[in-house]
Structure formats: structure tokens, C-alpha cells
Write a protein that holds these residues in place. Structure first.
Motif, PDB file in Angstrom:
ATOM      1  N   ALA A 272       0.824  -1.202   0.000  1.00  0.00           N
ATOM      2  CA  ALA A 272       0.000   0.000   0.000  1.00  0.00           C
ATOM      3  C   ALA A 272       0.864   1.260   0.000  1.00  0.00           C
ATOM      4  N   ALA A 273       1.934   1.235   0.794  1.00  0.00           N
ATOM      5  CA  ALA A 273       2.817   2.407   0.851  1.00  0.00           C
ATOM      6  C   ALA A 273       3.473   2.668  -0.494  1.00  0.00           C
ATOM      7  N   ARG A 274       3.820   1.597  -1.207  1.00  0.00           N
ATOM      8  CA  ARG A 274       4.425   1.763  -2.529  1.00  0.00           C
ATOM      9  C   ARG A 274       3.460   2.415  -3.507  1.00  0.00           C
ATOM     10  N   LEU A 275       2.166   2.300  -3.221  1.00  0.00           N
ATOM     11  CA  LEU A 275       1.151   2.895  -4.096  1.00  0.00           C
ATOM     12  C   LEU A 275       0.680   4.248  -3.583  1.00  0.00           C
ATOM     13  N   GLY A 276       1.320   4.732  -2.523  1.00  0.00           N
ATOM     14  CA  GLY A 276       0.941   6.032  -1.986  1.00  0.00           C
ATOM     15  C   GLY A 276      -0.208   5.996  -1.011  1.00  0.00           C
ATOM     16  N   HIS A 277      -0.598   4.794  -0.558  1.00  0.00           N
ATOM     17  CA  HIS A 277      -1.689   4.655   0.413  1.00  0.00           C
ATOM     18  C   HIS A 277      -1.070   4.249   1.749  1.00  0.00           C
ATOM     19  N   ARG A 278      -0.894   5.201   2.628  1.00  0.00           N
ATOM     20  CA  ARG A 278      -0.202   4.965   3.889  1.00  0.00           C
ATOM     21  C   ARG A 278      -1.172   4.419   4.948  1.00  0.00           C
ATOM     22  N   ILE A 279      -0.800   3.314   5.559  1.00  0.00           N
ATOM     23  CA  ILE A 279      -1.560   2.773   6.684  1.00  0.00           C
ATOM     24  C   ILE A 279      -0.566   2.403   7.776  1.00  0.00           C
ATOM     25  N   SER A 280      -1.000   2.545   9.010  1.00  0.00           N
ATOM     26  CA  SER A 280      -0.105   2.245  10.116  1.00  0.00           C
ATOM     27  C   SER A 280       0.061   0.744  10.280  1.00  0.00           C
ATOM     28  N   ARG A 281       1.140   0.345  10.936  1.00  0.00           N
ATOM     29  CA  ARG A 281       1.399  -1.080  11.149  1.00  0.00           C
ATOM     30  C   ARG A 281       0.321  -1.721  12.014  1.00  0.00           C
ATOM     31  N   SER A 282      -0.089  -1.017  13.062  1.00  0.00           N
ATOM     32  CA  SER A 282      -1.109  -1.585  13.955  1.00  0.00           C
ATOM     33  C   SER A 282      -2.435  -1.753  13.230  1.00  0.00           C
ATOM     34  N   LEU A 283      -2.802  -0.765  12.399  1.00  0.00           N
ATOM     35  CA  LEU A 283      -4.047  -0.888  11.636  1.00  0.00           C
ATOM     36  C   LEU A 283      -3.956  -2.049  10.650  1.00  0.00           C
TER      37      LEU A 283
END
Length: 308
Positions: free
Chosen positions: A62-73
Motif C-alpha cells: 500500500a505504501a508503494r502505491l501512496g496509500h499509507r496505513i499504520s502497522r497496527s491498523l
């Protein structure tokens, strides 16, 4: 319930009904009598590692696609997704829920999360197919005296289906998918190629697949059917591959049928194969269920069930 969901349930029940006509249910149940608490604990711990690594793979993709999510989530959502995938028809309902719950408020805010989920699952399935392919090569090399009945026909059928699939894929590609792929190509490059992303995907997916296989080996050993090391590359991947068939519920039924056919090739009974598969499925579900249900209950109580 949608018709396809009802059909999946019927197929699952039919597979189990047919299976227990051939395999003595008493022997299947008896195999659980020797399961040790230690085996259960170790397997459940491996399931936790496997789910966390899967969540990290999703977060990375997701981060590589620009969609940031936290590790816990990511970890919380992957537990929920894992539970739903194992108890709902099709085996992908949890992934759809994961993508939907992580949508953004922007117009088309579901597209980026959906792409991330799709590519993350694609990474895992590619690893599965690669391991299964290696197993098909290993079988005639290391287990020439234990080839499944009709193995040559099975291999030729697999090859024919692969060729036909490629042909259909090329036709569909040229007619409908080429433009879509061009739009998806930047995401594929970002998730699997640029800046060493491929190595991260390989490492995570290989570790996750190793977790699946290890859990299955432990389950088989626990019911009195310790597979030899080569079984990790032959019988187990084939059983796990059947879980990808979207004609049942989380692989239940199809996985047990495969185990019943393959375990006798290693000197064990079909009943032991079914027991190993049932224990594997139970451990996988139990390992995800408690954390996943806690997350779902919290979301319901806080009124945020539709959003991560």
C-alpha cells in the motif's frame, strides 16, 4: 444470501459428505486423540507470525502505491480479513472488506486500497504457484516410486490447461485488458520492481508460505502422520493450492479431499490426511479468530464497523 454463496456452501457440504462416505469418520476423529498441547501452541504461534507478516506485506504494498496505513491498523485489519476469508464463501470476502474499510474520503477513494489489496494477494499467490510448480518438478525426481495414479495425465492436463489459459489470456488481453494493464503498470512497477521492492515481496511471501507449510506439517505430525521433508514441497503445496479454488468456503472440503488422496502416497491413511487437513484448518481459523473477533466487536461497539 447470493446464489453463488449458497452454491459454495452446497459444494462444501457435498465434498464433506462424499469424503466421509469413502473415509471412516471414526478413524478421522480417533487421529485427534494424540494431538499434543505443545503442537497446538507452536502452530498457533506460527499462525500469528504468518498473519503479521501478511499485514506487513500489505502495508508495504500500500505504501508503494501512496496509500499509507499504520502497522497496527494493518495487523488489525488482516486478522479480520483472515477470519472472514475462512468462514465466508469464495475465500476472498475478507479481502473485499479490507479494501472497503480502508477507503479514503476522496472521490474514487476505494480504488487505491483495492489495488493494494489485489497486488498484495497477488504476491502471495505467485509464491504459492511457484512452490507448487517446484513440487510438480520434485515429485518425479525424488518420489518416482510414489507418483500419484495418473500423474502423467495430470501433468499433461495441467500443461494443456496452462497453454489454453495463456491462449485465452492473450486473446482477452489484446481485446480488453491491454488498456487496463497500461493503467495498472505503474502500480505493478512500484509494488514489485522499483527500489528493490521485488526483494521485499519475495522475502515476505516466501516466509508467509513457509508459515502455511510449517503449520500443515505440524498438524500432520500431531495426528500421527509425520510427512518426510519432501512432503513440504509436494503434497502440502498441492493441498494448499486447492484453497484458492473459489468453489467452497475458505478451502474447507477441497483441501481435505486433496489430503485424502495424497497422504497414502507417503504410507499414511486417507483418514490421517483428512485429520491433518481438518486440524490445519482449525488451527488457522483459531489463530485468527480471537484477535479478529475482538477487533470486529470493538468496531461494532464504537460504531465504526464500516471504516477501519
Amino acid at each position: 444470501m447470493p446464489k453463488l454463496g449458497i452454491l459454495a456452501i452446497v459444494i462444501c457440504l457435498a465434498l464433506f459428505a462424499g469424503l466421509f462416505v469413502v473415509v471412516d469418520p471414526a478413524k478421522v476423529i480417533a487421529a485427534f486423540g494424540d494431538v499434543s498441547a505443545g503442537s497446538v501452541v507452536v502452530a498457533l504461534l506460527i499462525v500469528q507470525v504468518q498473519i503479521v507478516l501478511s499485514a506487513l506485506r500489505w502495508q508495504f504494498t500500500a505504501a508503494r502505491l501512496g496509500h499509507r496505513i499504520s502497522r497496527s491498523l494493518a495487523v488489525r485489519e488482516y486478522y479480520v480479513s483472515s477470519v472472514l476469508n475462512q468462514v465466508l464463501p469464495g475465500g476472498m470476502a475478507g479481502d473485499a472488506v479490507r479494501a472497503y474499510r480502508n477507503r479514503t474520503e476522496e472521490p474514487g477513494g476505494w480504488k487505491r486500497p483495492a489495488t493494494a489489496v489485489f497486488l498484495e494477494r497477488l504476491s502471495g499467490q505467485l509464491a504459492f504457484f511457484l512452490m507448487t510448480g517446484l513440487g510438480l518438478i520434485a515429485w518425479p525426481v525424488f518420489l518416482a516410486d510414489r507418483l500419484p495414479e495418473g500423474f502423467a495425465g495430470l501433468a499433461l492436463t495441467f500443461l494443456a490447461l496452462l497453454v489454453c489459459g495463456l491462449g485465452v489470456g492473450i486473446f482477452v488481453w489484446r481485446s480488453k485488458l491491454s488498456a487496463r494493464f497500461e493503467r495498472l503498470k505503474p502500480d505493478l512497477v512500484a509494488a514489485f520492481w522499483r527500489d528493490g521492492a521485488g526483494w521485499v515481496q519475495v522475502l515476505l511471501s516466501a516466509s508467509i508460505v513457509a508459515g502455511y507449510v510449517s503449520t500443515f506439517l505440524i498438524a500432520s505430525h500431531a495426528v500421527g502422520a509425520p510427512l518426510p521433508p519432501i512432503g513440504a514441497f509436494t503434497a502440502v503445496p498441492l493441498c494448499l493450492l486447492t484453497m484458492l479454488i473459489p468453489a467452497g468456503i475458505g478451502g474447507w472440503g477441497t483441501r481435505e479431499v486433496a489430503a485424502a488422496a495424497l497422504w497414502p502416497l507417503f504410507g499414511f491413511t486417507s483418514a490421517q490426511g483428512v485429520s491433518a487437513s481438518l486440524l490445519y484448518g482449525s488451527l488457522s481459523l483459531a489463530g485468527a479468530a480471537l484477535p479478529g473477533l475482538v477487533v470486529i466487536a470493538h468496531q461494532v461497539l464504537t460504531g465504526r464497523i464500516g471504516r477501519a
